[in-house]
Write a protein that holds these residues in place. Structure first.
Motif, PDB file in Angstrom:
ATOM      1  N   CYS A 121       0.836  -1.209   0.000  1.00 23.98           N
ATOM      2  CA  CYS A 121       0.000   0.000   0.000  1.00 23.98           C
ATOM      3  C   CYS A 121       0.868   1.256   0.000  1.00 23.98           C
ATOM      4  O   CYS A 121       0.565   2.223  -0.703  1.00 23.98           O
ATOM      5  CB  CYS A 121      -0.931   0.002   1.211  1.00 23.98           C
ATOM      6  SG  CYS A 121      -2.248  -1.230   1.118  1.00 23.98           S
ATOM      7  N   MET A 122       1.932   1.232   0.781  1.00 22.49           N
ATOM      8  CA  MET A 122       2.844   2.381   0.822  1.00 22.49           C
ATOM      9  C   MET A 122       3.467   2.608  -0.553  1.00 22.49           C
ATOM     10  O   MET A 122       3.568   3.744  -1.011  1.00 22.49           O
ATOM     11  CB  MET A 122       3.937   2.161   1.869  1.00 22.49           C
ATOM     12  CG  MET A 122       3.437   2.143   3.296  1.00 22.49           C
ATOM     13  SD  MET A 122       2.804   3.726   3.850  1.00 22.49           S
ATOM     14  CE  MET A 122       4.328   4.640   4.003  1.00 22.49           C
ATOM     15  N   ASP A 123       3.868   1.521  -1.204  1.00 20.19           N
ATOM     16  CA  ASP A 123       4.477   1.623  -2.533  1.00 20.19           C
ATOM     17  C   ASP A 123       3.504   2.199  -3.554  1.00 20.19           C
ATOM     18  O   ASP A 123       3.922   2.803  -4.539  1.00 20.19           O
ATOM     19  CB  ASP A 123       4.970   0.255  -3.014  1.00 20.19           C
ATOM     20  CG  ASP A 123       6.180  -0.238  -2.231  1.00 20.19           C
ATOM     21  OD1 ASP A 123       6.817   0.573  -1.516  1.00 20.19           O
ATOM     22  OD2 ASP A 123       6.484  -1.444  -2.321  1.00 20.19           O
ATOM     23  N   LYS A 124       2.213   2.013  -3.323  1.00 21.17           N
ATOM     24  CA  LYS A 124       1.187   2.537  -4.229  1.00 21.17           C
ATOM     25  C   LYS A 124       0.799   3.971  -3.882  1.00 21.17           C
ATOM     26  O   LYS A 124      -0.130   4.521  -4.460  1.00 21.17           O
ATOM     27  CB  LYS A 124      -0.073   1.665  -4.165  1.00 21.17           C
ATOM     28  CG  LYS A 124       0.097   0.293  -4.756  1.00 21.17           C
ATOM     29  CD  LYS A 124      -1.212  -0.469  -4.637  1.00 21.17           C
ATOM     30  CE  LYS A 124      -1.114  -1.854  -5.214  1.00 21.17           C
ATOM     31  NZ  LYS A 124      -2.385  -2.589  -5.059  1.00 21.17           N
ATOM     32  N   GLY A 125       1.481   4.557  -2.892  1.00 22.20           N
ATOM     33  CA  GLY A 125       1.185   5.933  -2.509  1.00 22.20           C
ATOM     34  C   GLY A 125      -0.054   6.071  -1.645  1.00 22.20           C
ATOM     35  O   GLY A 125      -0.702   7.110  -1.644  1.00 22.20           O
ATOM     36  N   GLN A 126      -0.377   5.029  -0.893  1.00 27.93           N
ATOM     37  CA  GLN A 126      -1.586   5.039  -0.069  1.00 27.93           C
ATOM     38  C   GLN A 126      -1.281   5.245   1.414  1.00 27.93           C
ATOM     39  O   GLN A 126      -1.994   4.742   2.279  1.00 27.93           O
ATOM     40  CB  GLN A 126      -2.352   3.729  -0.261  1.00 27.93           C
ATOM     41  CG  GLN A 126      -2.865   3.535  -1.666  1.00 27.93           C
ATOM     42  CD  GLN A 126      -3.542   2.197  -1.840  1.00 27.93           C
ATOM     43  OE1 GLN A 126      -2.994   1.165  -1.468  1.00 27.93           O
ATOM     44  NE2 GLN A 126      -4.734   2.216  -2.408  1.00 27.93           N
ATOM     45  N   ALA A 127      -0.250   6.020   1.694  1.00 27.83           N
ATOM     46  CA  ALA A 127       0.148   6.239   3.089  1.00 27.83           C
ATOM     47  C   ALA A 127      -0.984   6.851   3.902  1.00 27.83           C
ATOM     48  O   ALA A 127      -1.219   6.457   5.048  1.00 27.83           O
ATOM     49  CB  ALA A 127       1.393   7.118   3.150  1.00 27.83           C
ATOM     50  N   GLN A 128      -1.694   7.793   3.319  1.00 30.18           N
ATOM     51  CA  GLN A 128      -2.772   8.464   4.045  1.00 30.18           C
ATOM     52  C   GLN A 128      -3.913   7.488   4.357  1.00 30.18           C
ATOM     53  O   GLN A 128      -4.439   7.474   5.470  1.00 30.18           O
ATOM     54  CB  GLN A 128      -3.284   9.652   3.244  1.00 30.18           C
ATOM     55  CG  GLN A 128      -4.157  10.582   4.049  1.00 30.18           C
ATOM     56  CD  GLN A 128      -4.429  11.882   3.308  1.00 30.18           C
ATOM     57  OE1 GLN A 128      -4.250  11.972   2.097  1.00 30.18           O
ATOM     58  NE2 GLN A 128      -4.864  12.888   4.032  1.00 30.18           N
ATOM     59  N   GLN A 129      -4.269   6.644   3.388  1.00 24.21           N
ATOM     60  CA  GLN A 129      -5.325   5.657   3.618  1.00 24.21           C
ATOM     61  C   GLN A 129      -4.888   4.644   4.677  1.00 24.21           C
ATOM     62  O   GLN A 129      -5.682   4.229   5.520  1.00 24.21           O
ATOM     63  CB  GLN A 129      -5.691   4.926   2.321  1.00 24.21           C
ATOM     64  CG  GLN A 129      -6.350   5.798   1.290  1.00 24.21           C
ATOM     65  CD  GLN A 129      -5.351   6.400   0.307  1.00 24.21           C
ATOM     66  OE1 GLN A 129      -4.222   6.713   0.648  1.00 24.21           O
ATOM     67  NE2 GLN A 129      -5.788   6.578  -0.932  1.00 24.21           N
ATOM     68  N   LEU A 130      -3.624   4.258   4.612  1.00 22.40           N
ATOM     69  CA  LEU A 130      -3.096   3.304   5.586  1.00 22.40           C
ATOM     70  C   LEU A 130      -3.098   3.918   6.985  1.00 22.40           C
ATOM     71  O   LEU A 130      -3.455   3.254   7.960  1.00 22.40           O
ATOM     72  CB  LEU A 130      -1.687   2.869   5.181  1.00 22.40           C
ATOM     73  CG  LEU A 130      -1.069   1.745   5.989  1.00 22.40           C
ATOM     74  CD1 LEU A 130      -1.952   0.509   6.002  1.00 22.40           C
ATOM     75  CD2 LEU A 130       0.301   1.398   5.431  1.00 22.40           C
ATOM     76  N   GLN A 131      -2.747   5.185   7.083  1.00 22.15           N
ATOM     77  CA  GLN A 131      -2.774   5.872   8.376  1.00 22.15           C
ATOM     78  C   GLN A 131      -4.198   5.899   8.933  1.00 22.15           C
ATOM     79  O   GLN A 131      -4.413   5.675  10.120  1.00 22.15           O
ATOM     80  CB  GLN A 131      -2.226   7.298   8.233  1.00 22.15           C
ATOM     81  CG  GLN A 131      -2.017   7.993   9.550  1.00 22.15           C
ATOM     82  CD  GLN A 131      -0.978   7.309  10.413  1.00 22.15           C
ATOM     83  OE1 GLN A 131       0.029   6.816   9.936  1.00 22.15           O
ATOM     84  NE2 GLN A 131      -1.227   7.267  11.702  1.00 22.15           N
TER      85      GLN A 131
END
Length: 69
Positions: A26-36
Motif C-alpha cells: 500500500c505504501m508503494d502505491k502511494g496510499q500512506a494516508q489511507q493506511l494511516q
C-alpha cells in the motif's frame, strides 16, 4: 447433479509478516494516508501494535485498499 466450487470452511490465518508485506504494498502505491486512516480505525499508531486477533479484519481492510493478501 452440478459440481459446485469448494467453499472454504476455515478462516484464513494471517501472520505479522503477511500484514507487514501488504502494508508495504500500500505504501508503494502511494496510499500512506489511507493506511494511516486504517491504523487509526484500529486504534493503533504502528503495525506492531496490532493484536493477532485483529489480523483477519485488518487484512480485509487492506484488500479494500487493493493489497494482495
Amino acid at each position: 447433479m452440478q459440481n459446485l466450487p469448494a467453499v472454504p470452511t476455515s478462516v484464513p490465518q494471517y501472520t505479522f509478516d503477511m500484514i507487514q508485506t501488504a502494508c508495504a504494498e500500500c505504501m508503494d502505491k502511494g496510499q500512506a494516508q489511507q493506511l494511516q486512516g486504517l491504523l487509526q480505525k484500529f486504534g493503533i499508531r504502528r503495525i506492531p501494535e496490532l493484536r493477532s486477533e485483529q489480523y483477519g479484519a485488518f487484512a480485509t481492510e487492506l484488500r479494500g485498499l487493493g493489497a494482495r493478501i
